[in-house]
Design an enzyme around this catalytic site. Structure first.
Site, PDB file in Angstrom:
ATOM      1  N   GLY A   1      51.671  16.172 -16.644  1.00  0.00           N
ATOM      2  CA  GLY A   1      51.470  17.611 -16.532  1.00  0.00           C
ATOM      3  C   GLY A   1      52.036  18.458 -17.647  1.00  0.00           C
ATOM      4  O   GLY A   1      51.704  19.645 -17.737  1.00  0.00           O
TER       5      GLY A   1
ATOM      6  N   GLU B   1      54.414  10.198 -16.162  1.00  0.00           N
ATOM      7  CA  GLU B   1      53.015   9.843 -16.454  1.00  0.00           C
ATOM      8  C   GLU B   1      52.373  10.866 -17.382  1.00  0.00           C
ATOM      9  O   GLU B   1      51.355  11.476 -17.030  1.00  0.00           O
ATOM     10  CB  GLU B   1      52.219   9.781 -15.148  1.00  0.00           C
ATOM     11  CG  GLU B   1      52.744   8.793 -14.121  1.00  0.00           C
ATOM     12  CD  GLU B   1      52.021   8.896 -12.783  1.00  0.00           C
ATOM     13  OE1 GLU B   1      51.312   9.894 -12.543  1.00  0.00           O
ATOM     14  OE2 GLU B   1      52.182   7.981 -11.977  1.00  0.00           O
TER      15      GLU B   1
ATOM     16  N   ARG C   1      35.630  19.983 -22.133  1.00  0.00           N
ATOM     17  CA  ARG C   1      36.679  20.882 -21.631  1.00  0.00           C
ATOM     18  C   ARG C   1      36.288  22.366 -21.648  1.00  0.00           C
ATOM     19  O   ARG C   1      36.525  23.062 -20.665  1.00  0.00           O
ATOM     20  CB  ARG C   1      37.990  20.644 -22.375  1.00  0.00           C
ATOM     21  CG  ARG C   1      38.551  19.226 -22.193  1.00  0.00           C
ATOM     22  CD  ARG C   1      39.960  19.083 -22.735  1.00  0.00           C
ATOM     23  NE  ARG C   1      40.892  19.869 -21.981  1.00  0.00           N
ATOM     24  CZ  ARG C   1      41.405  21.025 -22.366  1.00  0.00           C
ATOM     25  NH1 ARG C   1      41.091  21.524 -23.533  1.00  0.00           N
ATOM     26  NH2 ARG C   1      42.234  21.683 -21.591  1.00  0.00           N
TER      27      ARG C   1
ATOM     28  N   CYS D   1      20.994  20.666 -24.256  1.00  0.00           N
ATOM     29  CA  CYS D   1      20.124  21.645 -23.601  1.00  0.00           C
ATOM     30  C   CYS D   1      20.786  22.238 -22.359  1.00  0.00           C
ATOM     31  O   CYS D   1      20.347  22.007 -21.218  1.00  0.00           O
ATOM     32  CB  CYS D   1      18.809  20.990 -23.241  1.00  0.00           C
ATOM     33  SG  CYS D   1      18.004  20.359 -24.709  1.00  0.00           S
TER      34      CYS D   1
HETATM   35  N1  PLP Z   1      49.346  11.407 -13.305  1.00  0.00           N
HETATM   36  C1  PLP Z   1      48.399  11.762 -12.415  1.00  0.00           C
HETATM   37  C2  PLP Z   1      48.486  11.242 -11.029  1.00  0.00           C
HETATM   38  C3  PLP Z   1      47.346  12.603 -12.812  1.00  0.00           C
HETATM   39  O1  PLP Z   1      46.403  12.949 -11.940  1.00  0.00           O
HETATM   40  C4  PLP Z   1      47.308  13.078 -14.156  1.00  0.00           C
HETATM   41  C5  PLP Z   1      46.237  13.979 -14.621  1.00  0.00           C
HETATM   42  O2  PLP Z   1      45.780  14.858 -14.001  1.00  0.00           O
HETATM   43  C6  PLP Z   1      48.310  12.665 -15.047  1.00  0.00           C
HETATM   44  C7  PLP Z   1      49.312  11.838 -14.583  1.00  0.00           C
HETATM   45  C8  PLP Z   1      48.324  13.103 -16.475  1.00  0.00           C
HETATM   46  O3  PLP Z   1      48.431  14.451 -16.601  1.00  0.00           O
HETATM   47  P1  PLP Z   1      48.681  15.114 -18.010  1.00  0.00           P
HETATM   48  O4  PLP Z   1      47.649  14.618 -18.947  1.00  0.00           O
HETATM   49  O5  PLP Z   1      48.606  16.557 -17.760  1.00  0.00           O
HETATM   50  O6  PLP Z   1      50.060  14.706 -18.446  1.00  0.00           O
END
Ligand code: PLP
Length: 430
Positions: free
Chosen positions: A245, A279, A318, A350
């Site tokens: 995030g 993550e 995006r 298109c």
């Molecule tokens: N972990 C989970 C469970 C996610 O759903 C996401 C993305 O939405 C991420 C990690 C990675 O998020 P980001 O790319 O914002 O770090």
């Protein structure tokens, strides 16, 4: 002028590290994604260093960009992987990431995917992040059939507003993700009763492209309290997975600093004395890549001027999907006194939604010129499609003065290789 050290103008030409982008465009064609190895290293190291005093596993969110060369590079720096499908699991392993560093998230895992993850590398993966009670039951059943216990964390929905775009907000009660924190103790008790599971952790992920730290702080506080309650109820919580995030700068936003984020971990999570999994996806790769494209036409319409590119929404969805902003720069540096005029920058697909920017002030650009759409390392190639029968754009990795094609442009034969004419048992009549 780009604000990104890995993509800067040198002698009037926009470069990726030491390679002029025009050289890549001529050698590989456009559109093409271009990634910087130095940027990947810098982003990974900045986060790893900020957290160096804590037992942190950086499990790269493979969904952001699953190119094997990027996965291999991040893996070589020490990254694990957060995967959301059997396909991503296999890619992470193909890139040499050990199953013991792989975490499997996602709301809709199938029996086959669970099986694959439980058998991965003979030992199975580090953790399943489970999002619902039916998933707990299925995972227990699959693990029991293999005579093993699946290591499980429940994804907690903390009902915290991440203050990001609604389509990438995941931690509100109305979102499909996770189990309400109000029901956590009850569902953990159920998980502990199931024979094929071993409760090992807690998971949370509240959204993507967070620019403020306050929602993280609110979440970490809540998770720390929950871990205390779970331990008091007898659960052996060894890993807290805080998801991804961390936001990045696309325009002129101030992105949160890794050191400030790490300070929150230190304050709320480190005292729990468990492994901390993160993550990050976008933070590691978002600004490590750009989309190189060519202006096919400059179209002067009644009310506007359009730059029609050879890159489209199928290469970078995006803007169409999230109204996202990407900086767009000419590869040949404009004169410093060039007047800017508003143009709409669009793709050839298109769809009216195939628009990268509206009324964007740009220096004069001629047809045939190359442009770079910045910050296209995350959720760009991984979300690409072949809509309009457009080949997936190739991917190029730069390292210093060298570049390598790490995914080539498919031919029409590649694009149709999986198709076959139907064979009917009965010949159609008439
Ligand atoms: N972990 C989970 C469970 C996610 O759903 C996401 C993305 O939405 C991420 C990690 C990675 O998020 P980001 O790319 O914002 O770090």
């Amino acid at each position: 002028m780009t604000g990104l050290p890995w993509f800067a103008y040198r002698d009037g030409a926009l470069c990726a590290e030491a390679v002029p982008l025009s050289r890549i465009a001529e050698a590989v064609g456009t559109p093409a994604y271009v990634y910087s190895t130095a940027a990947l290293t810098d982003r990974y190291e900045s986060l790893a260093k900020a957290c160096a005093d804590m037992p942190v596993l950086i499990a790269y969110a493979t969904k952001a960009n699953a190119n094997l060369a990027l996965l291999r590079h991040l893996g070589s720096l020490g990254a694990g992987a957060d995967v959301v499908s059997g396909g991503e699991l296999q890619l992470a392993m193909k890139a040499g990431i050990a199953p013991s560093k792989i975490i499997f998230a996602g709301v809709g895992k199938t029996r086959e995917e669970m099986m694959l993850a439980l058998k991965a590398g003979n030992t199975g993966i580090a953790q399943f992040n489970v999002e619902s009670e039916p998933e707990l039951h299925l995972l227990s059943e699959v693990a029991s059939s293999l005579g093993v216990r699946a290591p499980v964390a429940l994804r907690i929905n903390p009902d915290v507003d991440a203050k990001t775009h609604k389509k990438i907000t995941t931690g509100k009660a109305e979102n499909k993700f996770g189990i309400s924190y109000r029901r956590a103790l009850e569902v953990y008790a159920e998980a502990a009763r199931l024979p094929g599971l071993k409760v090992t952790g807690v998971h949370v992920h509240i959204g993507s492209q967070l620019l403020e730290l306050a929602p993280f702080e609110q979440t970490f506080q809540l998770i720390a309290e929950l871990v205390g309650e779970l331990r008091a109820a007898g659960h052996d919580i060894r890993r807290v997975d805080l998801g991804g995030g961390l936001g990045i700068r696309y325009d002129d936003e101030t992105a949160p600093d890794a050191a400030d984020y790490a300070a929150l971990l230190r304050r709320y999570i480190a005292p729990l004395n468990c492994e901390i999994a993160l993550e990050p996806g976008r933070y590691l790769v978002g600004n490590a890549g750009l989309l190189l494209t060519r202006v096919n036409f400059v179209k002067r319409a009644e009310e506007k001027t359009f730059l029609i590119l050879d890159a489209g929404m199928n290469d970078l969805v995006r803007p169409a999907m999230y109204e996202a902003f990407h900086r767009i720069l000419p590869v040949k540096a404009p004169n410093s006194d060039a007047a800017l005029a508003p143009v709409d920058i669009v793709g050839p697909v298109c769809e009216t939604g195939d628009t990268f920017a509206e009324a964007r002030p740009m220096p004069p650009v001629k047809h045939g010129e190359f442009l770079a759409i910045l910050s296209a390392g995350a959720y760009s190639s991984s979300m690409a499609s072949m809509y309009n029968a457009r080949p997936l754009a190739p991917e190029v990795l730069v390292r210093g003065a060298e570049f390598a094609i790490v995914r080539r442009r498919p031919s029409i034969e590649d694009m149709t290789a999986l198709e076959m004419p139907p064979t009917w048992r009965s010949e159609a009549k008439g």
